[in-house]
Write a protein that holds these residues in place. Structure first.
Motif, mmCIF file in Angstrom:
data_model
loop_
_atom_site.group_PDB
_atom_site.id
_atom_site.type_symbol
_atom_site.label_atom_id
_atom_site.label_comp_id
_atom_site.label_asym_id
_atom_site.label_seq_id
_atom_site.Cartn_x
_atom_site.Cartn_y
_atom_site.Cartn_z
ATOM 1 N N ARG A 90 63.925 63.552 59.689
ATOM 2 C CA ARG A 90 64.642 63.433 58.418
ATOM 3 C C ARG A 90 65.103 61.993 58.216
ATOM 4 N NH1 ARG A 90 65.568 63.549 53.268
ATOM 5 N NH2 ARG A 90 67.754 63.772 52.696
ATOM 6 N N ALA A 91 65.606 61.341 59.262
ATOM 7 C CA ALA A 91 66.037 59.945 59.147
ATOM 8 C C ALA A 91 64.858 59.043 58.789
ATOM 9 C CB ALA A 91 66.703 59.485 60.440
ATOM 10 N N ILE A 92 63.696 59.313 59.357
ATOM 11 C CA ILE A 92 62.482 58.552 59.032
ATOM 12 C C ILE A 92 62.087 58.782 57.581
ATOM 13 C CG2 ILE A 92 59.992 58.398 59.501
ATOM 14 C CD1 ILE A 92 60.759 58.904 62.506
ATOM 15 N N GLU A 93 62.203 60.011 57.125
ATOM 16 C CA GLU A 93 61.908 60.330 55.717
ATOM 17 C C GLU A 93 62.817 59.518 54.796
ATOM 18 O OE1 GLU A 93 62.755 64.013 52.699
ATOM 19 O OE2 GLU A 93 62.189 64.520 54.751
ATOM 20 N N ILE A 94 64.098 59.451 55.125
ATOM 21 C CA ILE A 94 65.051 58.667 54.329
ATOM 22 C C ILE A 94 64.636 57.196 54.329
ATOM 23 C CG2 ILE A 94 67.432 57.815 54.278
ATOM 24 C CD1 ILE A 94 68.193 60.671 55.413
ATOM 25 N N ALA A 95 64.365 56.634 55.499
ATOM 26 C CA ALA A 95 63.999 55.224 55.617
ATOM 27 C C ALA A 95 62.747 54.883 54.813
ATOM 28 C CB ALA A 95 63.795 54.858 57.079
ATOM 29 N N SER A 96 61.800 55.789 54.790
ATOM 30 C CA SER A 96 60.526 55.509 54.122
ATOM 31 C C SER A 96 60.643 55.469 52.604
ATOM 32 C CB SER A 96 59.477 56.533 54.535
ATOM 33 O OG SER A 96 59.806 57.811 54.034
ATOM 34 N N ARG A 97 61.732 55.933 52.050
ATOM 35 C CA ARG A 97 61.900 55.952 50.592
ATOM 36 C C ARG A 97 62.412 54.637 50.023
ATOM 37 N NH1 ARG A 97 64.951 61.353 49.236
ATOM 38 N NH2 ARG A 97 64.862 60.448 47.161
#
Length: 113
Positions: A90-97
Protein backbone atom coordinates in the motif's frame (compact mmCIF):
# COMPACT_ATOMS: atom_id res chain seq x y z
CA UNK A 1 2.81 -0.42 10.14
CA UNK A 2 4.23 3.05 9.60
CA UNK A 3 6.23 3.91 6.50
CA UNK A 4 8.24 6.96 5.51
CA UNK A 5 7.65 7.89 1.88
CA UNK A 6 10.61 10.13 1.04
CA UNK A 7 10.35 12.20 -2.12
CA UNK A 8 13.68 13.18 -3.62
CA UNK A 9 14.28 16.12 -5.91
CA UNK A 10 16.79 16.93 -8.64
CA UNK A 11 17.25 19.41 -11.47
CA UNK A 12 15.26 17.34 -14.00
CA UNK A 13 12.33 16.95 -11.62
CA UNK A 14 12.39 20.66 -10.77
CA UNK A 15 12.35 21.66 -14.43
CA UNK A 16 9.43 19.34 -15.21
CA UNK A 17 7.41 20.31 -12.14
CA UNK A 18 7.96 24.03 -12.66
CA UNK A 19 6.96 23.58 -16.30
CA UNK A 20 4.16 21.50 -17.74
CA UNK A 21 3.63 19.27 -14.71
CA UNK A 22 3.05 22.06 -12.14
CA UNK A 23 -0.75 21.90 -12.20
CA UNK A 24 -0.75 18.10 -12.00
CA UNK A 25 1.86 18.20 -9.20
CA UNK A 26 -0.29 20.52 -7.07
CA UNK A 27 -3.49 18.60 -7.82
CA UNK A 28 -2.00 15.19 -6.98
CA UNK A 29 -0.45 16.33 -3.68
CA UNK A 30 -3.72 17.98 -2.62
CA UNK A 31 -5.72 14.90 -3.63
CA UNK A 32 -3.32 12.50 -1.90
CA UNK A 33 -3.37 14.55 1.30
CA UNK A 34 -7.16 14.57 1.36
CA UNK A 35 -7.41 10.86 0.51
CA UNK A 36 -4.86 9.78 3.11
CA UNK A 37 -6.48 11.95 5.81
CA UNK A 38 -9.91 10.50 5.01
CA UNK A 39 -8.60 6.92 5.16
CA UNK A 40 -6.72 7.59 8.41
CA UNK A 41 -3.40 6.61 6.80
CA UNK A 42 -1.75 10.05 6.93
CA UNK A 43 0.39 10.59 10.03
CA UNK A 44 2.31 13.65 8.76
CA UNK A 45 3.52 15.26 5.54
CA UNK A 46 5.58 18.29 4.64
CA UNK A 47 7.72 19.86 1.97
CA UNK A 48 11.28 20.51 3.09
CA UNK A 49 12.81 23.94 2.59
CA UNK A 50 16.14 24.57 0.93
CA UNK A 51 16.91 28.12 2.12
CA UNK A 52 18.29 27.99 5.63
CA UNK A 53 19.14 24.27 5.54
CA UNK A 54 22.43 23.21 7.08
CA UNK A 55 24.69 20.15 6.89
CA UNK A 56 26.34 19.18 10.18
CA UNK A 57 29.44 16.99 10.45
CA UNK A 58 31.52 16.07 13.47
CA UNK A 59 34.94 14.53 13.57
CA UNK A 60 38.25 14.99 15.27
CA UNK A 61 36.55 16.79 18.12
CA UNK A 62 35.22 19.54 15.89
CA UNK A 63 31.81 20.39 14.49
CA UNK A 64 31.50 21.76 10.95
CA UNK A 65 28.30 23.42 9.78
CA UNK A 66 27.85 24.29 6.10
CA UNK A 67 24.97 25.52 4.00
CA UNK A 68 22.79 22.64 2.86
CA UNK A 69 20.87 20.61 2.19
CA UNK A 70 23.37 19.53 -0.40
CA UNK A 71 25.60 16.61 0.45
CA UNK A 72 27.62 14.67 -2.11
CA UNK A 73 24.68 13.66 -4.33
CA UNK A 74 22.67 15.30 -7.10
CA UNK A 75 19.41 14.68 -5.30
CA UNK A 76 17.99 16.28 -2.19
CA UNK A 77 15.02 15.28 -0.08
CA UNK A 78 12.16 17.48 -1.24
CA UNK A 79 9.49 16.27 1.15
CA UNK A 80 7.92 13.31 2.85
CA UNK A 81 4.72 11.55 3.77
CA UNK A 82 4.58 9.51 6.95
CA UNK A 83 1.80 6.97 6.46
CA UNK A 84 0.30 4.23 8.59
CA UNK A 85 -0.72 1.48 6.15
CA UNK A 86 -1.67 -2.17 6.25
CA UNK A 87 1.34 -3.18 4.14
CA UNK A 88 4.40 -2.01 2.28
CA UNK A 89 2.49 -2.72 -0.94
CA UNK A 90 0.00 0.00 0.00
CA UNK A 91 2.86 2.41 0.81
CA UNK A 92 4.41 1.64 -2.59
CA UNK A 93 1.05 2.27 -4.26
CA UNK A 94 0.89 5.68 -2.55
CA UNK A 95 4.48 6.54 -3.58
CA UNK A 96 3.87 5.60 -7.20
CA UNK A 97 1.06 8.14 -7.57
CA UNK A 98 3.28 11.19 -7.08
CA UNK A 99 4.35 13.08 -10.21
CA UNK A 100 7.93 13.16 -8.94
CA UNK A 101 8.24 9.37 -9.37
CA UNK A 102 8.55 9.97 -13.11
CA UNK A 103 11.73 11.98 -12.65
CA UNK A 104 13.40 11.08 -9.37
CA UNK A 105 13.36 8.27 -6.80
CA UNK A 106 10.76 7.99 -4.08
CA UNK A 107 11.92 5.85 -1.22
CA UNK A 108 9.58 3.77 0.97
CA UNK A 109 10.99 2.59 4.29
CA UNK A 110 9.35 1.00 7.32
CA UNK A 111 9.72 2.77 10.65
CA UNK A 112 11.26 0.32 13.08
CA UNK A 113 10.26 1.84 16.43
Amino acid sequence: MKYMVTIYNNAEANAAIEGDAREEFERVHKQMGEELKASGELVDSNELGVPGAKVVRTGGGARTVTDGPFTEGKEIVGGYYLVDCVSIDRAIEIASRFVEARYTPIEVRPLLH
